[in-house]
Design a protein around this motif. Sequence first.
Motif, mmCIF file in Angstrom:
data_model
loop_
_atom_site.group_PDB
_atom_site.id
_atom_site.type_symbol
_atom_site.label_atom_id
_atom_site.label_comp_id
_atom_site.label_asym_id
_atom_site.label_seq_id
_atom_site.Cartn_x
_atom_site.Cartn_y
_atom_site.Cartn_z
ATOM 1 N N THR A 66 26.788 2.008 15.368
ATOM 2 C CA THR A 66 27.437 0.699 15.388
ATOM 3 C C THR A 66 28.501 0.576 16.447
ATOM 4 O O THR A 66 28.215 0.183 17.559
ATOM 5 C CB THR A 66 28.074 0.412 14.020
ATOM 6 N N THR B 23 26.869 -4.884 8.653
ATOM 7 C CA THR B 23 27.865 -4.243 9.518
ATOM 8 C C THR B 23 28.243 -5.121 10.700
ATOM 9 O O THR B 23 29.416 -5.195 11.075
ATOM 10 C CB THR B 23 27.349 -2.885 10.013
ATOM 11 N N SER B 24 27.271 -5.797 11.284
ATOM 12 C CA SER B 24 27.592 -6.660 12.431
ATOM 13 C C SER B 24 28.493 -7.807 12.019
ATOM 14 O O SER B 24 29.416 -8.182 12.751
ATOM 15 C CB SER B 24 26.313 -7.180 13.083
ATOM 16 N N THR C 77 24.789 -11.762 16.393
ATOM 17 C CA THR C 77 26.051 -11.844 15.649
ATOM 18 C C THR C 77 27.247 -11.856 16.590
ATOM 19 O O THR C 77 28.216 -12.603 16.371
ATOM 20 C CB THR C 77 26.179 -10.659 14.671
ATOM 21 N N MET C 78 27.195 -11.047 17.647
ATOM 22 C CA MET C 78 28.317 -10.937 18.568
ATOM 23 C C MET C 78 28.325 -12.003 19.666
ATOM 24 O O MET C 78 29.289 -12.087 20.435
ATOM 25 C CB MET C 78 28.316 -9.552 19.220
ATOM 26 N N CYS D 69 28.167 -5.692 23.472
ATOM 27 C CA CYS D 69 27.073 -5.719 22.502
ATOM 28 C C CYS D 69 26.251 -6.988 22.675
ATOM 29 O O CYS D 69 25.018 -6.940 22.726
ATOM 30 C CB CYS D 69 27.645 -5.640 21.091
ATOM 31 N N HIS E 41 22.307 -3.478 9.531
ATOM 32 C CA HIS E 41 22.732 -4.172 10.755
ATOM 33 C C HIS E 41 23.384 -5.513 10.436
ATOM 34 O O HIS E 41 24.416 -5.875 11.011
ATOM 35 C CB HIS E 41 21.531 -4.401 11.673
ATOM 36 N N LYS E 42 22.780 -6.268 9.515
ATOM 37 C CA LYS E 42 23.315 -7.585 9.166
ATOM 38 C C LYS E 42 24.714 -7.473 8.568
ATOM 39 O O LYS E 42 25.637 -8.180 8.960
ATOM 40 C CB LYS E 42 22.382 -8.293 8.178
ATOM 41 N N PHE F 225 21.382 -2.435 21.931
ATOM 42 C CA PHE F 225 21.786 -3.102 20.700
ATOM 43 C C PHE F 225 20.639 -3.899 20.086
ATOM 44 O O PHE F 225 19.918 -4.611 20.793
ATOM 45 C CB PHE F 225 22.972 -4.029 20.973
ATOM 46 N N TRP G 282 22.533 -7.539 16.137
ATOM 47 C CA TRP G 282 23.881 -7.345 16.660
ATOM 48 C C TRP G 282 24.161 -8.279 17.831
ATOM 49 O O TRP G 282 25.245 -8.846 17.946
ATOM 50 C CB TRP G 282 24.064 -5.886 17.091
ATOM 51 N N GLN G 283 23.182 -8.447 18.715
ATOM 52 C CA GLN G 283 23.376 -9.329 19.857
ATOM 53 C C GLN G 283 23.675 -10.748 19.400
ATOM 54 O O GLN G 283 24.584 -11.407 19.909
ATOM 55 C CB GLN G 283 22.118 -9.329 20.729
#
Length: 611
Positions: A9, A140-141, A177-178, A162, A137-138, A170, A174-175
Amino acid sequence: MMWRTRFLTFTCRRYPLSRDILANAKAKARLPKNFSLASTPICHRVVVRGHRRPLSVTAPTVGALPSSRGSSFPFVIAGGAIVLLSLGSVAYVNDHVGGSDGLLRTISFYSLAIPKYVEYRLHMMMDSPDEVWDQLHKETSKAGLDKIMELQGFYVKSGQMCAANIGNAFPPIWQETMSPLQDECPSRPFHVVKSIVESEFGKDLEQIFSFFEENPIGAASIGQVHRATLKRDGSRVVVKIMYPGVEDVFRGDVRTIKMFCEIAQPVHVPPLIEVEKQFMTEFDYCREAEQLDKVRNNMMRANIAGDPSRLCAIPKPYLDLCTKRVLVMEELKGDKLVVELKKDMERQMKRMNHSLEKFGDEQTMENSFSKEFTLGENGPTAEEYDTFIKLLDAKRRASNFYSTLYNLSVGLIPGVTKRTYEAKSSLPINHAKLIDELLHIHGHQILVDGCFNGDPHPGNILLLGVEEGKPQLGLIDYGQVKNLTREERLLFCRMIVALADDNKEQICALLKEAGYRSEKMSPEIMYKYARVAYDEDNEELTEGKHIQLYMEQLHNNDPVEHLPQQYIMASRVSILLRGLGHAVHQSRSVAKAWKPIAEKVLREEGTSSLD
């Protein structure tokens, strides 16, 4: 690609752990009570500078106090030691994490990062199924984005890396979300901005600007940007304002990351040294304005930047209105590249009777959009795009001609609805051409000028002229400009040619000449490092491994002792542009794209690529 791949992460930050923090990590990771880092295979990945010593979690040993019957001298010694240790701790906190505020920021981040780091490593060891990874992933992101929004500072930069998919490292979750971090960071109230501007200029805001938009058009990690109009000549400008105290926050954040990497991920330490040095140049907007002016002039001299017929536009800085914390520059009228590409995909999917809602997310839509052309997994080439666009344009013109005839005949009958016309802006944007142009622009900056922007992430790239049907790149943010000497530039040109030709022997020789040092100086490891750092990344090259694990494997096989610091930012440019290419199904070999530029430079400057 299935993203169960050993994704780590955050770059976890190393800080002396207490038993309470470890207990909290175990609880959040749902680990058994008797779990310890030292007793699991996880510890074999967490090493100190190539040694296989696992991280250990110990409480400080406290010695027994001396008997009151003895001399008081031991108390003096103990007291002195305590004072010295206290002073040393204060100095350490001030020097390495930015004082007490930095310490609190570090602890806040670790409260999330450490448990998640352990949890991810545990799932790697258990080889958990895809659905478990997706859920992790969902969760934690989302938690990571919330923490970044809370802390801001350098952590925003990490989130942007990210979102930009640096190194193709990534997962799409993650991409996505960020992605808000590219241009939707929390902003400061207008009264703070106004006070900074007036303090820097020593004048009221109204004396300089006839109009100043209170709501920012964008906010980033170190400041925010507002539209304004100059009072002296009516020019439309944007004003970039730096937040107070942000430099100290950044320094503490970067040092925290370095401390962790020195213990857990030594492979990242050498590049971090150069990245830290470059990031620290962002805190003087006078310097940034001068760098912006220099790059702009270089690009205009090469006929790469300028009017709408050129490859790109770069804003003109108003040097007399720039201070350490305020930068005034020309306004470029356009939206972020990622925003325009999303709009473009939506238009084309609508043309094909699809919609974003049908696909659920942008990545799925991009995959389908590429497949609709049936021109290969890597997406259409620039020439294929042009052919497709010309066909659509011919169809558009024919439709508009028919609409004109209809409207001038049947459309004149009362009660008949006239036909609408299709604008040129409805045509697809040539994604492949954009990637090729970005590579050419930055290749010229690095190889020809030796003066380049080391931070071309998607948030710093605009797309202008879309409504007119004449897309043009707009390049902004020149806080991280890197300069190469002539010798460094020519050596890198030779490296690019060798990589493009896949000349392993020459690649290794040039890497040594550049200053690369490792424990064994393995030619195979050197070759693989150069390919990933400067040229390309794909599953074949990384042997199907996630890029993070692949780089760890290279380091473990032959620990790096020194990297060519002068080329770290050039590597970053390559990785950022490759990440953008991957996102739009336009993967590239950077060396092959830059080879014509490098060969031209070597010919004109009288140096053979094999010298």
